[in-house]
Design an enzyme around this catalytic site. Sequence first.
Site, PDB file in Angstrom:
ATOM      1  N   TYR A  23      23.272 -39.115 -15.824  1.00 16.71           N
ATOM      2  CA  TYR A  23      23.399 -40.058 -16.382  1.00 16.71           C
ATOM      3  C   TYR A  23      21.616 -40.604 -16.372  1.00 16.71           C
ATOM      4  CZ  TYR A  23      26.799 -43.376 -17.778  1.00 16.71           C
ATOM      5  OH  TYR A  23      27.451 -42.745 -18.366  1.00 16.71           O
ATOM      6  N   GLU A  35      19.905 -43.491 -17.226  1.00 15.85           N
ATOM      7  CA  GLU A  35      19.360 -44.818 -18.140  1.00 15.85           C
ATOM      8  C   GLU A  35      18.024 -45.073 -18.141  1.00 15.85           C
ATOM      9  OE1 GLU A  35      22.438 -48.131 -17.924  1.00 15.85           O
ATOM     10  OE2 GLU A  35      23.639 -46.594 -18.323  1.00 15.85           O
ATOM     11  N   ASP A  37      14.468 -46.777 -42.567  1.00 22.02           N
ATOM     12  CA  ASP A  37      15.749 -46.131 -42.982  1.00 22.02           C
ATOM     13  C   ASP A  37      15.386 -44.625 -43.648  1.00 22.02           C
ATOM     14  OD1 ASP A  37      17.757 -44.188 -42.105  1.00 22.02           O
ATOM     15  OD2 ASP A  37      19.139 -46.360 -42.391  1.00 22.02           O
ATOM     16  N   THR A  78      17.832 -40.669 -38.628  1.00 25.55           N
ATOM     17  CA  THR A  78      19.397 -39.331 -37.449  1.00 25.55           C
ATOM     18  C   THR A  78      18.419 -38.138 -37.905  1.00 25.55           C
ATOM     19  OG1 THR A  78      20.253 -38.659 -39.825  1.00 25.55           O
ATOM     20  CG2 THR A  78      20.784 -40.611 -38.521  1.00 25.55           C
ATOM     21  N   LYS A 132      20.230 -34.469 -40.804  1.00 29.22           N
ATOM     22  CA  LYS A 132      21.170 -33.725 -42.149  1.00 29.22           C
ATOM     23  C   LYS A 132      19.285 -33.178 -42.856  1.00 29.22           C
ATOM     24  CE  LYS A 132      23.002 -38.944 -42.963  1.00 29.22           C
ATOM     25  NZ  LYS A 132      22.644 -39.725 -41.536  1.00 29.22           N
ATOM     26  N   ARG A 173      23.034 -33.754 -34.499  1.00 30.55           N
ATOM     27  CA  ARG A 173      23.946 -35.316 -34.716  1.00 30.55           C
ATOM     28  C   ARG A 173      23.218 -35.702 -33.853  1.00 30.55           C
ATOM     29  NH1 ARG A 173      27.208 -34.455 -38.159  1.00 30.55           N
ATOM     30  NH2 ARG A 173      27.158 -36.194 -38.455  1.00 30.55           N
TER      31      ARG A 173
END
Length: 483
Positions: A69, A71, A246, A275, A278, A284
């Site tokens: 974790y 954060e 974007d 992203t 692509k 991903r």
Amino acid sequence: MASQVSELSSESVAFRSALDVVRSVEPRVADAIGAELVDQRESLKLIASENYASPAVLLAMGNWFSDKYAEGTVGRRFYAGCRNVDTVESIAAEHARELFGAAHAYVQPHSGIDANLVAFWAVLADRVEVPALGRAGVRQVNELTEQDWAVLRRQLGDQRMLGMSLDAGGHLTHGFRPNISGKMFDQRSYGTDPTTGLLDYDEVRRIAREFRPLILIAGYSAYPRRVNFRLMREIADEVGATFMVDMAHFAGLVAGKVFTGDFDPVPHAHIVTTTTHKSLRGPRGGMVLCGPELAAQVDRGCPMVLGGPLPHVMAAKAVALAEARRPDFQTYAARVVENAVALAEGLARRGASLVTGGTDNHMLLLDVSGYGLTGRQAEAALLDAGIVTNRNSVPRDPNGAWYTSGIRLGTPALTSRGLGVAEMDEVAGLVHAVLAGTRPDAGPDGAASKARYLLDRAVADRVAGQAADLLANHPLYPTIDLG
Ligand code: DSN
């Protein structure tokens, strides 16, 4: 036996060993992983938003970073023991900044929609929340009175966004009502010229002047042309909008210096999302780039709208971004566009109808109504012949978003396999042969169906054979032998 193993590449050993370990717990999953490699190897992949990540990227994702974790941000975590996560997140952000020439990079978003949500809330915080806090004389929302908080919440929910319509090739996260973006914002769309299919900047300006959005978004998932981001920024400035791009689809073309000057969004936009899987060819995931003004708000993405960061994916992003900084990635990106142009020309020469008449990016949008088919019929028939595509609406599509009248084709994946311009003409011939060899079929009641079709079996077999030959000449993951 030992000598056979020693001849295997290190990638083969790594993936074989990993699969053996998975198989010892759940053999069906190991089998599915192996079967997916076979499927990917044996299909002619023309999905514009897919690619093949390198073995280094894939391996960087599968490890114990998954257990952590983290954060917060580098050096400011809500959990102890994050020094190695800090290392990979810093490396990924550094590569992203250098590659794209951005002042700030946030590499935690898990996907494109997450990256867009981070960006939306960074802009809302910067343009709406921070001024409201200033007016109330407090530093954070917990210090507001109940009444001031109620007013601010209404203001946050009453802002305007202007983006490209889904119908014209925009993305559903740019204000489409069924998506959270359409519920968060009072949204309006700009489309494309009904005759040319091209973006009409004068029309964007006219709508922006009338609507006066807080955020003007550029970017697309099914528009086969470049966008002039300098012009879009001028429009945003004129109406006082924050300009967001974007670039999920074309990030690889920006990274590979194919889209430069007016067509590189980074120098022109206040904030850029993408992203990483692509045309950029990474794992991903998502990412946000911005200038120093929005950096602090962007860094609040987790836990504002993101769950805990995925350190194993950030490690893979760092590897992919390092790959994209190599000179050969520029060669790759240039070939992606050359191949798309060749594919478009090959289809047009065979009489196919392309939205905007062609392409100058990595994708093309084929209107299949000329073949008498819906997009759904075309997509299914192509798959029967080993060609993987996805159906997509064309502007003002009479068949709607489910059946559609279009097929979207893209070249990032085949270019990664090494196919070139000459082979694109052959691919165009295969796509055309399947579509010309397919006709709609009636349902059991004899009524016309938008889904049922009949594909000439001889055509399907011939195309599948030719596609297999093409792919055999360009093996996928040639260094990986799963035995
Ligand atoms: N699903 C992606 C695409 O295929 O374009 C965008 O979200």
